[in-house]
Design a protein around this motif. Structure first.
Motif, PDB file in Angstrom:
ATOM      1  N   GLY A  70       1.646   7.647  -5.246  1.00 33.48           N
ATOM      2  CA  GLY A  70       2.397   8.533  -6.128  1.00 33.48           C
ATOM      3  C   GLY A  70       2.764   9.857  -5.491  1.00 33.48           C
ATOM      4  N   TYR A  71       2.391  10.069  -4.235  1.00 33.42           N
ATOM      5  CA  TYR A  71       2.704  11.300  -3.512  1.00 33.42           C
ATOM      6  C   TYR A  71       3.864  11.068  -2.546  1.00 33.42           C
ATOM      7  N   TYR A  72       4.711  12.074  -2.430  1.00 32.49           N
ATOM      8  CA  TYR A  72       5.785  12.026  -1.442  1.00 32.49           C
ATOM      9  C   TYR A  72       5.234  12.469  -0.086  1.00 32.49           C
ATOM     10  N   LEU A  73       5.464  11.660   0.932  1.00 30.96           N
ATOM     11  CA  LEU A  73       5.026  11.979   2.293  1.00 30.96           C
ATOM     12  C   LEU A  73       6.234  12.276   3.167  1.00 30.96           C
ATOM     13  N   GLY A  75       5.009  18.028  -1.964  1.00 33.69           N
ATOM     14  CA  GLY A  75       4.979  16.909  -1.042  1.00 33.69           C
ATOM     15  C   GLY A  75       3.875  17.096  -0.016  1.00 33.69           C
ATOM     16  N   ILE A  76       3.457  16.022   0.607  1.00 39.02           N
ATOM     17  CA  ILE A  76       2.420  16.081   1.640  1.00 39.02           C
ATOM     18  C   ILE A  76       3.096  15.954   2.997  1.00 39.02           C
ATOM     19  N   CYS A  77       2.949  16.980   3.818  1.00 35.15           N
ATOM     20  CA  CYS A  77       3.589  17.011   5.122  1.00 35.15           C
ATOM     21  C   CYS A  77       2.543  17.135   6.226  1.00 35.15           C
ATOM     22  N   PHE A  78       2.853  16.552   7.364  1.00 34.42           N
ATOM     23  CA  PHE A  78       1.949  16.610   8.506  1.00 34.42           C
ATOM     24  C   PHE A  78       2.701  16.141   9.745  1.00 34.42           C
ATOM     25  N   LYS A 121       0.814  -1.214   0.000  1.00 33.29           N
ATOM     26  CA  LYS A 121       0.000   0.000   0.000  1.00 33.29           C
ATOM     27  C   LYS A 121       0.848   1.264   0.000  1.00 33.29           C
ATOM     28  N   ALA A 122       1.994   1.234   0.659  1.00 33.69           N
ATOM     29  CA  ALA A 122       2.859   2.406   0.740  1.00 33.69           C
ATOM     30  C   ALA A 122       4.256   1.960   1.126  1.00 33.69           C
ATOM     31  N   VAL A 123       5.233   2.819   0.817  1.00 32.15           N
ATOM     32  CA  VAL A 123       6.626   2.570   1.218  1.00 32.15           C
ATOM     33  C   VAL A 123       7.063   3.758   2.062  1.00 32.15           C
ATOM     34  N   ASN A 178       9.559   9.452   6.019  1.00 28.69           N
ATOM     35  CA  ASN A 178       9.234   9.869   4.653  1.00 28.69           C
ATOM     36  C   ASN A 178       9.014   8.635   3.792  1.00 28.69           C
ATOM     37  N   GLY A 179       8.376   8.853   2.653  1.00 29.32           N
ATOM     38  CA  GLY A 179       8.096   7.738   1.765  1.00 29.32           C
ATOM     39  C   GLY A 179       7.138   8.122   0.658  1.00 29.32           C
ATOM     40  N   VAL A 180       6.563   7.103   0.022  1.00 23.50           N
ATOM     41  CA  VAL A 180       5.681   7.316  -1.130  1.00 23.50           C
ATOM     42  C   VAL A 180       4.361   6.594  -0.908  1.00 23.50           C
ATOM     43  N   TYR A 181       3.276   7.283  -1.228  1.00 25.28           N
ATOM     44  CA  TYR A 181       1.931   6.709  -1.134  1.00 25.28           C
ATOM     45  C   TYR A 181       1.079   7.281  -2.266  1.00 25.28           C
TER      46      TYR A 181
END
Length: 203
Positions: A96-99, A133-136, A52-54, A91-94
């Motif tokens: 197609g988005y960078y988290l 990128g998506i940050c939180f 699902k995600a890396v 950090n990683g990818v989900y």
């Protein structure tokens, strides 16, 4: 072992103590004694194993300066320094988005101290946001075992008020502007469900 920041100051990390005053109905036994970092790591392994995600925890490079050898077969690190200021925890990818996100916890019941974050972490997240990128941040009120996802823009707004003397984020504001994360079994912390909401809302 003594750890030091790049500026030479000693690193101190508050050790969370179990809260023995909680009533039985409020205790989640599956999470007892587990740090937020451990819970997220378990969740990330679940996401990875199912494709699902890396997402991984970033390693922090450490320079060892003092080692003790109490036994020929064992070495004990007595003193070390962080080689550089860390950015964020994960950090990683989900989809197609960078988290890129930070994980923090507090024993406070009614507010979250802003000094749990560091300026270089905020600057790093702002730079990632500018690259789409998506940050939180995932924050945990450990005394009540409550989790929230704080969108980066809300965190940036709170951080900007430090110059006006603001020292913490009221829990009421976190409830209003963040997303509460309910504990699950698989994964333990299903935070990607809320990342979906960030994506739907253009972060």
């Amino acid at each position: 072992m003594v750890l030091h920041y790049p500026n030479g100051k000693p690193f101190k990390k508050e050790l969370l103590q179990p809260n023995t005053n909680l009533k039985a109905k409020n205790v989640i036994y599956g999470n007892r004694g587990m740090s937020l970092e451990e819970e997220i790591n378990i969740s990330n392994r679940y996401y990875l194993q199912r494709g699902k995600a890396v997402i991984h925890k970033k390693p922090t490079p450490i320079q060892i300066v003092n080692v003790d050898y109490p036994k020929r077969s064992a070495a004990v690190i007595k003193e070390a320094y962080f080689k550089q200021a860390s950015t964020t925890d994960y950090n990683g990818v989900y989809r197609g988005y960078y988290l890129d996100f930070e994980a923090k916890e507090t024993r406070n019941k009614n507010s979250f101290p802003l000094n749990n974050f560091h300026e270089h972490q905020i600057i790093h997240m702002q730079a990632c946001q500018r690259q789409q990128g998506i940050c939180f941040a995932i924050v945990k009120f450990s005394m009540d075992n409550e989790l929230f996802l704080l969108p980066a823009q809300f965190l940036f707004h709170c951080w900007s008020q430090k110059d006006n003397g603001k020292k913490s984020i009221p829990k009421s504001a976190i409830v209003k502007h963040g997303y509460q994360i309910k504990y699950g079994l698989h994964p333990r912390i299903p935070y990607l469900d809320l990342v979906d909401k960030l994506i739907d809302n253009n972060f």
